[in-house]
Motif scaffolding. Structure first.
Motif, short mmCIF file in Angstrom:
data_model
loop_
_atom_site.label_atom_id
_atom_site.label_comp_id
_atom_site.label_asym_id
_atom_site.label_seq_id
_atom_site.Cartn_x
_atom_site.Cartn_y
_atom_site.Cartn_z
N ARG A 49 0.84 -1.21 0.00
CA ARG A 49 0.00 0.00 0.00
C ARG A 49 0.87 1.27 0.00
O ARG A 49 0.72 2.13 -0.86
N GLY A 68 -0.09 12.64 9.07
CA GLY A 68 -0.58 11.43 9.75
C GLY A 68 0.41 10.31 9.48
O GLY A 68 0.06 9.22 9.04
N ASP A 118 2.49 8.53 11.31
CA ASP A 118 2.67 7.42 12.25
C ASP A 118 4.17 7.13 12.40
O ASP A 118 4.90 7.96 12.88
N GLU A 127 2.39 14.66 12.58
CA GLU A 127 1.58 13.77 13.43
C GLU A 127 0.80 14.56 14.47
O GLU A 127 1.34 15.47 15.10
N LEU A 128 -0.42 14.19 14.65
CA LEU A 128 -1.28 14.84 15.65
C LEU A 128 -1.02 14.28 17.04
O LEU A 128 -1.00 15.01 18.03
N ASN A 129 -0.81 12.97 17.09
CA ASN A 129 -0.83 12.31 18.41
C ASN A 129 0.56 11.97 18.94
O ASN A 129 1.47 11.63 18.18
N PRO A 154 2.38 8.18 18.10
CA PRO A 154 2.92 8.10 16.73
C PRO A 154 4.00 9.16 16.46
O PRO A 154 4.97 8.90 15.73
N GLY A 212 1.31 18.24 15.11
CA GLY A 212 0.21 19.19 14.92
C GLY A 212 -0.91 18.58 14.12
O GLY A 212 -0.81 17.45 13.63
N ASP A 213 -1.98 19.36 13.98
CA ASP A 213 -3.19 18.89 13.32
C ASP A 213 -3.10 19.15 11.81
O ASP A 213 -2.95 20.30 11.39
N GLY A 214 -3.20 18.10 11.02
CA GLY A 214 -3.29 18.23 9.57
C GLY A 214 -2.18 19.07 8.98
O GLY A 214 -0.99 18.89 9.28
N ALA A 219 -2.33 9.10 4.11
CA ALA A 219 -2.75 7.71 3.90
C ALA A 219 -3.28 7.08 5.18
O ALA A 219 -2.92 7.49 6.29
N GLY A 220 -4.15 6.11 4.99
CA GLY A 220 -4.58 5.28 6.11
C GLY A 220 -5.63 5.91 7.01
O GLY A 220 -5.79 5.52 8.16
N MET A 221 -6.34 6.92 6.48
CA MET A 221 -7.45 7.51 7.25
C MET A 221 -8.71 7.43 6.39
O MET A 221 -8.65 7.15 5.20
#
Ligand code: SAM
Length: 250
Positions: A5, A23, A25, A46-48, A51, A73-75, A90-92
């Motif tokens: 993928r 995102g 990860d 990365e937001l979180n 990850p 940060g966010d997006g 990817a992956g959302m």
């Protein structure tokens, strides 16, 4: 080694890009893109916390800190306008990817390629791309570990050699003795390039969709709600069209 993928996203890039992977990860994609030369520089967003830490560790252990920056940060908040020319997400879900793009629109200036892999909700994402004059130039579909994924590469309209009018004009598919015409809405749903490419994975994806619709129809048939009939009618229509498309491909 990248998953099949992520490898597809990698392969849909042009060499030497300045990439932001949102995102990210474990930052596997940016690391692979730098190692292969697809990217000259990369930002892993990365937001979180978890990850984000994993991405920092991965970049450090591959010794690529000079070329990959990990930002939390966010997006698209993690990039400045003009900083990158390629964005991968990817992956959302398609709705979340759409949300990130919509909220970060101002950051998309100077970005000449979006490579996106929605897990579900591909139609929502294609509609956003269409409404915002991004032209899809390539699509891929693949199966890995029992799941089916779609990857979409899009470029801004001013940058594209084709127009959205061409991409979404009603399309004939099938063979000489069995042809059907797909509407623009159906192309947004199934993928304008994927319907042309066909193939076993595409057929399997839509066979799964048929199964899902049949299950919903079975439960609707037990419902006394007045809306149930109308909804069932719509779904039956949709089912019939998907079956027609598949019958052109087998
Ligand atoms: N892109 C990688 C891939 O395809 O293998 C990882 C996908 S992982 C399922 C989704 C990642 O997106 C998670 O690490 C999550 O923390 C991150 N994420 C979710 N919403 C986000 C947002 N708004 N901005 C940045 N990252 C986000």
């Amino acid at each position: 080694k990248l998953s099949k993928r992520l490898q597809l996203l990698h392969d849909l890039m042009d060499p030497g890009r300045n990439l932001a992977d949102i995102g990210s990860d474990h930052a596997l994609l940016p690391v692979a893109c730098i190692q292969s030369g697809q990217a000259a520089t990369a930002i892993a967003g990365e937001l979180n916390e978890g990850p984000y830490e994993a991405a920092k560790r991965q970049v450090a252990s591959s010794g690529l800190q000079a070329k990959i920056e990990v930002r939390r940060g966010d997006g698209l908040d993690v990039i400045e306008a003009g900083e990158v020319d390629t964005i991968t997400i990817a992956g959302m879900g398609g709705a979340l990817i759409t949300n990130i793009l919509e909220r970060g629109k101002l950051k998309l200036k100077g970005v000449t390629r979006l490579i996106l892999q929605p897990n579900v909700g591909e139609d929502i994402l294609r509609k956003w791309l269409f409404d915002n004059d991004y032209v899809i130039e390539a699509e891929r579909i693949l199966e890995e570990d029992g799941k089916i994924y779609e990857v979409i590469a899009a470029v801004p309209g001013y940058f594209s050699h084709i127009s959205n009018d061409e991409v979404y004009e009603p399309k004939l598919i099938g063979t000489a003795d069995h042809v059907i015409e797909l509407t623009s809405d159906e192309l947004l749903k199934m993928g304008p390039f994927l319907v042309e490419q066909g193939g076993a994975v595409f057929v399997k994806k839509w066979e799964w969709e048929i199964d899902k619709i049949q299950k919903v129809l079975a439960s609707l048939s037990k419902s006394d709600l007045p809306e149930a009939k109308g909804k069932a009618g719509e779904l039956e229509q949709e089912l019939k069209r998907i079956e027609e498309v598949l019958s052109c491909m087998q």
